[in-house]
Design a protein around this motif. Structure first.
Motif, mmCIF file in Angstrom:
data_model
loop_
_atom_site.group_PDB
_atom_site.id
_atom_site.type_symbol
_atom_site.label_atom_id
_atom_site.label_comp_id
_atom_site.label_asym_id
_atom_site.label_seq_id
_atom_site.Cartn_x
_atom_site.Cartn_y
_atom_site.Cartn_z
ATOM 1 N N ASP A 239 0.496 -2.576 -5.885
ATOM 2 C CA ASP A 239 -0.033 -1.564 -4.974
ATOM 3 C C ASP A 239 -1.544 -1.698 -4.902
ATOM 4 O O ASP A 239 -2.222 -1.749 -5.931
ATOM 5 C CB ASP A 239 0.327 -0.155 -5.439
ATOM 6 C CG ASP A 239 -0.258 0.900 -4.507
ATOM 7 O OD1 ASP A 239 0.119 0.893 -3.322
ATOM 8 O OD2 ASP A 239 -1.093 1.701 -4.952
ATOM 9 N N SER A 240 -2.064 -1.787 -3.687
ATOM 10 C CA SER A 240 -3.514 -1.800 -3.477
ATOM 11 C C SER A 240 -3.929 -0.425 -2.979
ATOM 12 O O SER A 240 -3.576 -0.030 -1.862
ATOM 13 C CB SER A 240 -3.902 -2.866 -2.446
ATOM 14 O OG SER A 240 -3.768 -4.155 -2.983
ATOM 15 N N HIS A 241 -4.670 0.280 -3.807
ATOM 16 C CA HIS A 241 -5.084 1.641 -3.444
ATOM 17 C C HIS A 241 -6.602 1.691 -3.327
ATOM 18 O O HIS A 241 -7.317 1.539 -4.312
ATOM 19 C CB HIS A 241 -4.617 2.650 -4.490
ATOM 20 C CG HIS A 241 -4.802 4.067 -4.046
ATOM 21 N ND1 HIS A 241 -3.832 4.767 -3.368
ATOM 22 C CD2 HIS A 241 -5.865 4.907 -4.147
ATOM 23 C CE1 HIS A 241 -4.278 5.977 -3.081
ATOM 24 N NE2 HIS A 241 -5.508 6.080 -3.538
ATOM 25 N N TYR A 242 -7.078 1.888 -2.110
ATOM 26 C CA TYR A 242 -8.524 1.914 -1.887
ATOM 27 C C TYR A 242 -8.958 3.122 -1.066
ATOM 28 O O TYR A 242 -10.104 3.205 -0.627
ATOM 29 C CB TYR A 242 -8.973 0.623 -1.187
ATOM 30 C CG TYR A 242 -8.170 0.292 0.058
ATOM 31 C CD1 TYR A 242 -8.432 0.923 1.263
ATOM 32 C CD2 TYR A 242 -7.147 -0.648 0.012
ATOM 33 C CE1 TYR A 242 -7.699 0.632 2.393
ATOM 34 C CE2 TYR A 242 -6.405 -0.946 1.140
ATOM 35 C CZ TYR A 242 -6.687 -0.304 2.335
ATOM 36 O OH TYR A 242 -5.948 -0.592 3.454
ATOM 37 N N ILE A 243 -8.038 4.071 -0.842
ATOM 38 C CA ILE A 243 -8.378 5.283 -0.107
ATOM 39 C C ILE A 243 -8.696 6.362 -1.134
ATOM 40 O O ILE A 243 -7.803 7.028 -1.670
ATOM 41 C CB ILE A 243 -7.226 5.716 0.821
ATOM 42 C CG1 ILE A 243 -6.896 4.586 1.796
ATOM 43 C CG2 ILE A 243 -7.606 6.989 1.577
ATOM 44 C CD1 ILE A 243 -8.048 4.157 2.685
ATOM 45 N N ASN A 244 -9.985 6.515 -1.411
ATOM 46 C CA ASN A 244 -10.402 7.372 -2.518
ATOM 47 C C ASN A 244 -11.134 8.622 -2.044
ATOM 48 O O ASN A 244 -12.130 9.040 -2.634
ATOM 49 C CB ASN A 244 -11.281 6.558 -3.480
ATOM 50 C CG ASN A 244 -10.537 5.370 -4.059
ATOM 51 O OD1 ASN A 244 -9.442 5.510 -4.573
ATOM 52 N ND2 ASN A 244 -11.124 4.185 -3.948
ATOM 53 N N HIS B 220 0.883 -1.170 0.000
ATOM 54 C CA HIS B 220 0.000 0.000 0.000
ATOM 55 C C HIS B 220 0.919 1.218 0.000
ATOM 56 O O HIS B 220 1.329 1.710 1.056
ATOM 57 C CB HIS B 220 -0.905 0.020 1.233
ATOM 58 C CG HIS B 220 -1.844 -1.136 1.323
ATOM 59 N ND1 HIS B 220 -2.986 -1.231 0.557
ATOM 60 C CD2 HIS B 220 -1.806 -2.254 2.086
ATOM 61 C CE1 HIS B 220 -3.619 -2.362 0.854
ATOM 62 N NE2 HIS B 220 -2.920 -3.002 1.773
ATOM 63 N N ILE B 221 1.232 1.710 -1.168
ATOM 64 C CA ILE B 221 2.255 2.738 -1.304
ATOM 65 C C ILE B 221 1.857 4.041 -0.614
ATOM 66 O O ILE B 221 2.709 4.749 -0.067
ATOM 67 C CB ILE B 221 2.571 2.956 -2.796
ATOM 68 C CG1 ILE B 221 3.344 1.734 -3.335
ATOM 69 C CG2 ILE B 221 3.357 4.233 -3.025
ATOM 70 C CD1 ILE B 221 3.593 1.757 -4.828
ATOM 71 N N TYR B 222 0.576 4.367 -0.597
ATOM 72 C CA TYR B 222 0.149 5.623 0.020
ATOM 73 C C TYR B 222 0.511 5.673 1.503
ATOM 74 O O TYR B 222 0.645 6.754 2.093
ATOM 75 C CB TYR B 222 -1.361 5.813 -0.149
ATOM 76 C CG TYR B 222 -2.209 4.950 0.752
ATOM 77 C CD1 TYR B 222 -2.511 5.349 2.054
ATOM 78 C CD2 TYR B 222 -2.708 3.725 0.318
ATOM 79 C CE1 TYR B 222 -3.279 4.553 2.893
ATOM 80 C CE2 TYR B 222 -3.472 2.928 1.139
ATOM 81 C CZ TYR B 222 -3.752 3.343 2.430
ATOM 82 O OH TYR B 222 -4.505 2.551 3.263
ATOM 83 N N GLN B 223 0.684 4.521 2.142
ATOM 84 C CA GLN B 223 0.902 4.484 3.584
ATOM 85 C C GLN B 223 2.314 4.892 3.998
ATOM 86 O O GLN B 223 2.541 5.277 5.147
ATOM 87 C CB GLN B 223 0.609 3.076 4.113
ATOM 88 C CG GLN B 223 -0.838 2.664 3.982
ATOM 89 C CD GLN B 223 -1.097 1.242 4.471
ATOM 90 O OE1 GLN B 223 -0.184 0.563 4.960
ATOM 91 N NE2 GLN B 223 -2.328 0.786 4.331
#
Length: 469
Positions: free
Chosen positions: A123-128, A66-69
């Motif tokens: 990358d799993s990106h689910y914070i939208n 989760h790259i955003y983290q």
């Protein structure tokens, strides 16, 4: 370029290891592999890299992340329960994840991953909260040169996450298609669709995202972190239709007909012995993140050796900073080898060779890109890592593959090549500026904290048993 005089660990179907070997690369592809003596004569016109006392491997593959983290590294507290920490403290932080913040997080992640030999990351990106935030992740991959498998995640059930993060099914499908149209190129960026977390999605979203992925020729994924309905705030815990499966998530997903070689199941921590044959029969791959599972205090260890013995394909991942804080692949490989020996009480499970397989060729198969990378063979893209066998932790290099898994650190990484371009050479970045990347990430992290209101709350930043004076 011609990389010569090294120990070439090909990870080809025969698992050939070539002493005094060489790899010839033209443009972005491998054109030949073999003994240095032959390749020097045939490819004398190529610029040479001397790999004497070095080991040449396929680039490592981070099967789940989760790259955003990364830009919030360290803020998920290990002094609280997993759920109270992630969803009470972090939601205000997540609201600050703009496109610019995600780009900065992506660049910071790239520095760390390349430095530990990673050439491909999922990358799993689910914070939208911000619809274009995922574009920041994709743009950072293009800038850094990393190969990216980009998961656009969706959830449609309220419970462990706030209403702002949920989408109705038509909206989720529409937005997922837009991401695929913008970024999927079948090479450096491969998009997959995700029903993010089994406890946060309806059957309709699971089936519709999978069907859409099939229609578009894309992969699909879902997180399975515990038995169905195992958490008191899990909205699916009240679903009577789940009871017949006794919490067995893989059996349940199989009943929805969404399993298969293009369906990546993340974690699968509580997989039962009766479910492993289902994974094998459907050729469904698993992304294994042992460091994250341990950090989160899982009461069991995913039975990876049992899965591998039944022919289940597994890829190794680091997971993100909310449940690991580290994207160092060497560390993940070491921990993976050790934790399963403890869990099984057997030193022979998860050998160094097993771990290397799930970090390279099996990992790319799990991500559906084994036709591109994962082994050193002609026609494959040139994603390579060169290990310094004379580095501390690798010396003496009597059995260098074992040393890599059990005693090395990322300091052993000498050179990283991605798509035929040198990203790291003699431990120095060729395409990125680490100092500038760190400065930008720190500025964006500060903005996120300011927006969250936590800068005024010392209980958040200084929580724990130590007294800050």
């Amino acid at each position: 370029m011609l990389i010569k005089n090294g120990l070439v660990v090909t990870m080809d179907p025969d698992r050939n290891v070539i002493r005094n070997g060489a790899v010839a690369i033209e443009n972005e592809s491998i054109v030949d592999v073999g003994k240095t003596e032959r390749l020097e004569k045939e490819y004398y016109h190529l610029d040479a890299i001397d790999a004497t006392n070095k080991m040449i491997l396929p680039g490592f593959v981070n099967t789940h992340n989760h790259i955003y983290q990364t830009i919030m590294r360290g803020l998920s507290d290990d002094g609280e329960s997993r759920h109270s920490s992630q969803y009470r403290w972090d939601i205000p932080l997540l609201r600050g994840l703009t496109k610019e913040a995600c780009y900065a997080s992506g660049m910071l992640s790239s520095i760390e991953m390349i430095r530990s030999g990673i050439t491909t990351t999922q990358d799993s990106h689910y914070i939208n909260f911000h619809g274009d935030a995922i574009d920041g992740i994709a743009e950072s991959a293009k800038e850094s040169g990393l190969r990216l498998v980009l998961g656009r995640g969706s959830w449609d059930l309220q419970g462990l996450a706030p209403e702002e993060l949920t989408e109705d099914v038509p909206s989720a499908i529409s937005e997922s298609k837009k991401v695929a149209n913008r970024w999927h190129d079948g090479d450096m960026i491969n998009v997959i669709l995700e029903a993010s977390l089994l406890s946060q999605v309806t059957d309709e979203l699971i089936v519709e995202t999978k069907e859409t992925a099939r229609e578009l020729g894309l992969g699909w994924g879902i997180h399975i972190q515990g038995p169905l309905g195992s958490h008191k705030d899990d909205p699916r815990s009240k679903n009577d239709s789940l009871r017949q499966y006794g919490g067995r998530a893989i059996e349940y997903l199989n009943s929805l007909k969404v399993l298969g070689p293009n369906s990546l199941l993340v974690h699968c921590t509580f997989t039962t012995n009766r479910e492993i044959p289902i994974l094998a029969q459907t050729n469904t791959p698993v992304a294994h993140c042992p460091c994250a599972n341990a950090w989160a205090g899982r009461s069991v260890v995913t039975p990876i050796p049992s899965m591998l013995s039944r022919g289940v394909n597994v890829g190794l991942g680091t997971d993100g900073a909310l449940t690991n804080d580290s994207l160092d692949m060497i560390h993940a490989m070491n921990f993976c080898a050790l934790i399963h020996k403890v869990n099984y009480g057997d030193i022979t499970v998860m050998t160094a060779e097993d771990v290397l397989e799930i970090s390279t060729i099996k990992a790319v198969k799990a991500l559906g890109i084994d036709h591109l990378v994962g082994s050193i063979e002609p026609s494959k893209k040139a994603d390579l890592v060169i290990i310094d066998n004379k580095s501390i932790g690798m010396t003496p290099a009597l059995l260098p593959i074992k040393n890599l898994i059990y005693s090395a650190s990322s300091n052993c990484i000498d050179t990283v090549i991605i798509n035929g371009k040198i990203a790291l050479k003699e431990r120095k970045f060729s395409l990125l500026d680490p100092l500038e990347t760190v400065k930008t990430a720190e500025k964006q992290a500060q903005k996120i904290l300011e927006k969250s209101g936590y800068l005024e709350d010392e209980r958040f930043l200084l929580r724990g048993k130590f007294n800050y004076l």
